[in-house]
Design a protein around this motif. Structure first.
Motif, PDB file in Angstrom:
ATOM      1  N   ASP A  47       0.795  -1.230   0.000  1.00 24.50           N
ATOM      2  CA  ASP A  47       0.000   0.000   0.000  1.00 24.50           C
ATOM      3  C   ASP A  47       0.827   1.279   0.000  1.00 24.50           C
ATOM      4  OD1 ASP A  47      -2.739  -1.138   0.272  1.00 24.50           O
ATOM      5  OD2 ASP A  47      -1.924  -1.924   2.139  1.00 24.50           O
ATOM      6  N   ASN A  48       2.146   1.194   0.180  1.00 23.24           N
ATOM      7  CA  ASN A  48       2.935   2.422   0.201  1.00 23.24           C
ATOM      8  C   ASN A  48       4.352   2.158  -0.289  1.00 23.24           C
ATOM      9  OD1 ASN A  48       4.045   1.043   2.364  1.00 23.24           O
ATOM     10  ND2 ASN A  48       4.065   2.802   3.745  1.00 23.24           N
ATOM     11  N   GLU A  49       5.186   3.169  -0.219  1.00 25.95           N
ATOM     12  CA  GLU A  49       6.526   3.084  -0.783  1.00 25.95           C
ATOM     13  C   GLU A  49       7.438   2.125  -0.012  1.00 25.95           C
ATOM     14  OE1 GLU A  49       6.444   6.116   2.390  1.00 25.95           O
ATOM     15  OE2 GLU A  49       5.208   5.729   0.610  1.00 25.95           O
ATOM     16  N   GLN A  50       7.033   1.692   1.168  1.00 25.13           N
ATOM     17  CA  GLN A  50       7.836   0.735   1.926  1.00 25.13           C
ATOM     18  C   GLN A  50       7.679  -0.695   1.414  1.00 25.13           C
ATOM     19  OE1 GLN A  50       6.092   1.884   5.789  1.00 25.13           O
ATOM     20  NE2 GLN A  50       8.183   2.151   6.509  1.00 25.13           N
ATOM     21  N   ALA A  51       6.680  -0.934   0.606  1.00 21.55           N
ATOM     22  CA  ALA A  51       6.367  -2.294   0.161  1.00 21.55           C
ATOM     23  C   ALA A  51       7.524  -2.913  -0.616  1.00 21.55           C
ATOM     24  CB  ALA A  51       5.112  -2.287  -0.696  1.00 21.55           C
ATOM     25  N   ASP A  52       7.791  -4.183  -0.324  1.00 18.62           N
ATOM     26  CA  ASP A  52       8.809  -4.931  -1.052  1.00 18.62           C
ATOM     27  C   ASP A  52       8.217  -5.510  -2.336  1.00 18.62           C
ATOM     28  OD1 ASP A  52      10.737  -4.382   0.770  1.00 18.62           O
ATOM     29  OD2 ASP A  52      10.804  -6.375   1.677  1.00 18.62           O
ATOM     30  N   GLN A  53       9.100  -5.998  -3.197  1.00 20.91           N
ATOM     31  CA  GLN A  53       8.663  -6.515  -4.484  1.00 20.91           C
ATOM     32  C   GLN A  53       7.697  -7.684  -4.341  1.00 20.91           C
ATOM     33  OE1 GLN A  53       9.344  -4.995  -7.393  1.00 20.91           O
ATOM     34  NE2 GLN A  53       7.891  -6.430  -8.307  1.00 20.91           N
ATOM     35  N   ASP A  54       7.870  -8.505  -3.287  1.00 23.20           N
ATOM     36  CA  ASP A  54       6.989  -9.666  -3.133  1.00 23.20           C
ATOM     37  C   ASP A  54       5.587  -9.309  -2.674  1.00 23.20           C
ATOM     38  OD1 ASP A  54       7.434  -9.048  -0.473  1.00 23.20           O
ATOM     39  OD2 ASP A  54       8.201 -11.025   0.095  1.00 23.20           O
ATOM     40  N   GLU A  55       5.332  -8.017  -2.449  1.00 25.00           N
ATOM     41  CA  GLU A  55       3.992  -7.555  -2.093  1.00 25.00           C
ATOM     42  C   GLU A  55       3.200  -7.086  -3.316  1.00 25.00           C
ATOM     43  OE1 GLU A  55       4.011  -4.765   1.249  1.00 25.00           O
ATOM     44  OE2 GLU A  55       5.969  -5.548   1.817  1.00 25.00           O
ATOM     45  N   PHE A  56       3.779  -7.249  -4.479  1.00 28.39           N
ATOM     46  CA  PHE A  56       3.129  -6.826  -5.722  1.00 28.39           C
ATOM     47  C   PHE A  56       3.053  -7.985  -6.706  1.00 28.39           C
ATOM     48  CE2 PHE A  56       4.963  -2.810  -4.102  1.00 28.39           C
ATOM     49  CZ  PHE A  56       3.798  -2.071  -4.025  1.00 28.39           C
ATOM     50  N   PRO A  57       2.123  -7.929  -7.674  1.00 29.78           N
ATOM     51  CA  PRO A  57       1.144  -6.851  -7.844  1.00 29.78           C
ATOM     52  C   PRO A  57      -0.038  -6.998  -6.882  1.00 29.78           C
ATOM     53  CG  PRO A  57       0.806  -8.528  -9.504  1.00 29.78           C
ATOM     54  CD  PRO A  57       2.033  -8.933  -8.743  1.00 29.78           C
ATOM     55  N   LYS A  58      -0.679  -5.878  -6.584  1.00 28.12           N
ATOM     56  CA  LYS A  58      -1.926  -5.954  -5.815  1.00 28.12           C
ATOM     57  C   LYS A  58      -2.942  -6.716  -6.654  1.00 28.12           C
ATOM     58  CE  LYS A  58      -3.442  -2.520  -3.290  1.00 28.12           C
ATOM     59  NZ  LYS A  58      -3.156  -2.812  -1.879  1.00 28.12           N
ATOM     60  N   HIS A  59      -3.737  -7.538  -6.007  1.00 24.19           N
ATOM     61  CA  HIS A  59      -4.679  -8.372  -6.746  1.00 24.19           C
ATOM     62  C   HIS A  59      -5.961  -8.547  -5.940  1.00 24.19           C
ATOM     63  CE1 HIS A  59      -1.984 -10.790  -4.256  1.00 24.19           C
ATOM     64  NE2 HIS A  59      -2.957 -11.669  -4.128  1.00 24.19           N
ATOM     65  N   LYS A  60      -7.042  -8.847  -6.643  1.00 22.74           N
ATOM     66  CA  LYS A  60      -8.351  -8.976  -6.018  1.00 22.74           C
ATOM     67  C   LYS A  60      -8.515 -10.359  -5.385  1.00 22.74           C
ATOM     68  CE  LYS A  60     -10.480  -5.888  -9.432  1.00 22.74           C
ATOM     69  NZ  LYS A  60     -11.496  -5.793 -10.503  1.00 22.74           N
ATOM     70  N   VAL A  61      -8.977 -10.368  -4.155  1.00 24.15           N
ATOM     71  CA  VAL A  61      -9.172 -11.621  -3.418  1.00 24.15           C
ATOM     72  C   VAL A  61     -10.532 -11.590  -2.727  1.00 24.15           C
ATOM     73  CG1 VAL A  61      -8.343 -13.047  -1.505  1.00 24.15           C
ATOM     74  CG2 VAL A  61      -6.698 -11.958  -3.037  1.00 24.15           C
ATOM     75  N   ALA A  62     -11.227 -12.718  -2.738  1.00 25.08           N
ATOM     76  CA  ALA A  62     -12.487 -12.879  -2.007  1.00 25.08           C
ATOM     77  C   ALA A  62     -12.280 -13.888  -0.888  1.00 25.08           C
ATOM     78  CB  ALA A  62     -13.593 -13.345  -2.945  1.00 25.08           C
ATOM     79  N   ILE A  63     -12.728 -13.540   0.305  1.00 25.02           N
ATOM     80  CA  ILE A  63     -12.558 -14.393   1.477  1.00 25.02           C
ATOM     81  C   ILE A  63     -13.925 -14.761   2.042  1.00 25.02           C
ATOM     82  CG2 ILE A  63     -11.683 -14.495   3.850  1.00 25.02           C
ATOM     83  CD1 ILE A  63      -9.490 -14.639   1.770  1.00 25.02           C
ATOM     84  N   SER A  64     -14.124 -16.038   2.320  1.00 23.13           N
ATOM     85  CA  SER A  64     -15.362 -16.487   2.956  1.00 23.13           C
ATOM     86  C   SER A  64     -15.318 -16.189   4.448  1.00 23.13           C
ATOM     87  CB  SER A  64     -15.553 -17.989   2.742  1.00 23.13           C
ATOM     88  OG  SER A  64     -15.677 -18.302   1.370  1.00 23.13           O
ATOM     89  N   SER A  65     -16.487 -16.042   5.035  1.00 23.53           N
ATOM     90  CA  SER A  65     -16.569 -15.781   6.465  1.00 23.53           C
ATOM     91  C   SER A  65     -15.969 -16.939   7.257  1.00 23.53           C
ATOM     92  CB  SER A  65     -18.034 -15.580   6.869  1.00 23.53           C
ATOM     93  OG  SER A  65     -18.133 -15.292   8.243  1.00 23.53           O
ATOM     94  N   LEU A  66     -15.303 -16.604   8.358  1.00 20.77           N
ATOM     95  CA  LEU A  66     -14.681 -17.613   9.209  1.00 20.77           C
ATOM     96  C   LEU A  66     -14.517 -17.037  10.601  1.00 20.77           C
ATOM     97  CD1 LEU A  66     -10.835 -17.825   8.595  1.00 20.77           C
ATOM     98  CD2 LEU A  66     -12.215 -15.941   7.763  1.00 20.77           C
TER      99      LEU A  66
END
Length: 340
Positions: A47-66
């Motif tokens: 989410d910001n300039e501190q992010a490392d390369q392994d945090e990209f690319p941002k991608h859409k995820v759906a999570i079921s309730s738990l």
């Protein structure tokens, strides 16, 4: 160089664990310590300039309730588990060299027998500034260190029932969760829950810097690893729930202790996602860490009391870290989830 690369040839235990009389079961009393996380979709990744390369690319995820544990597993809870099952943690076992060498570069020499004893990694502050790539400047392989003796054989956890259990390997965390009919969260579930319903924010509480305003988490304040001003009130680990919860009612999703997740760590895993929404991703099928390609790793999340912006900024919700599943350290714990 990763911590695992530096230490494994003399430090890490094998990937076997011992359980006597183990049986999985669900206990209603433990459900009262969990909160239901609503289903939903989010953008996973940096989410910001501190992010490392392994945090990209941002991608859409759906999570079921738990359901998720409100706080990390405590010493008191882990003690009940051990007393009931006679479980022996990785740190309490003699390292198995035949298992260790399978995850090391060919030709790595066997360490002296004095190192192949039950032990774990304990934080040792330096007395002056050091290179932040020199992990051995602040980690010590301590014989006798384990969940009951966090600083070594002469230490104990008296009066620390409500502190998070540490010096637990991924195998230990997995065994505990299974004993209660629960499991470890996936990396996606963990990040989704840590965000607490906020969208594209840096921390569980929003975008306000961790060192601004009221103390929001237990982290390293000062100059790592030799000067901790502990403005947040804690020089070491804090009792669980010492800071305000996030939007889902979860405590300690930033700082205090790192938390094991279910997933293998793969530095390029996020690049495998396309534009479609990923439904409950279960992590990669194998591990890959370019800094240490011989050693399989599991993902850990949330940061610890040792994290600062100059070192790892692990308290960011998108921050990914990794460790071999047989590793135990004095700042790593876990929490469980349960499917609806």
């Amino acid at each position: 160089m990763s911590l695992d690369t530096l230490f494994r040839h003399i430090l890490m235990g094998g990937s076997l664990f011992i359980i006597h009389g183990f049986s999985a079961q669900t206990q209603d009393e433990n459900m009262s310590k969990m909160v239901q996380i609503p289903s939903g979709k989010f953008l996973m990744g940096g989410d910001n300039e501190q992010a490392d390369q392994d945090e990209f690319p941002k991608h859409k995820v759906a999570i079921s309730s738990l359901y998720m544990d409100i706080v990390p597993v405590t010493n008191a809870e882990f003690k009940k588990f051990v007393e009931k099952t006679h479980y022996v943690t990785t740190a309490e076992q003699k390292p198995n060299w035949e298992e260790i060498k399978k995850t090391l570069p060919p030709g790595t020499p066997k360490p002296d027998e004095e190192y192949l004893v039950p032990a774990s990694l304990v934080f040792k502050p330096s007395d002056k500034p050091v290179k932040l790539s020199d992990y051995q400047s602040w980690w010590e392989w301590k014989p006798g260190a384990d969940w009951q003796h966090p600083e070594g054989k002469d230490s104990n956890i008296d009066g620390k029932d409500q502190y998070p259990v540490v010096h637990v390997s991924w195998f230990d965390a997995q065994a505990y969760c299974q004993s209660l009919g629960k499991r470890l969260p996936t990396e996606a579930e963990w990040e989704y829950a840590a965000r607490g319903g906020l969208k594209n924010k840096i921390y569980p509480w929003g975008d306000e810097h961790i060192n601004s305003g009221k103390a929001k988490a237990n982290s390293w304040e000062g100059k790592f690893p030799y000067l901790n001003t502990h403005i947040d009130g804690y020089e070491g680990i804090a009792p669980v729930g010492s800071f305000a919860p996030n939007g889902y009612g979860l405590y300690d999703m930033a700082g205090n202790v790192w938390e094991w997740t279910h997933d293998w760590y793969h530095s390029e895993y996020y690049s495998s996602f396309g534009k479609k929404t990923a439904e409950n991703p279960q992590g990669p099928t194998k591990s890959y860490d370019p800094q240490d390609p011989y050693t399989p790793k599991r993902s850990i999340r949330g940061g610890s009391y040792l994290c600062s912006d100059s070192y790892c900024s692990g308290y960011r919700v998108a921050r990914r870290m990794k460790s071999s599943p047989d590793t135990s350290l004095g700042h790593t714990g876990f929490r469980c989830v349960k499917d609806l």
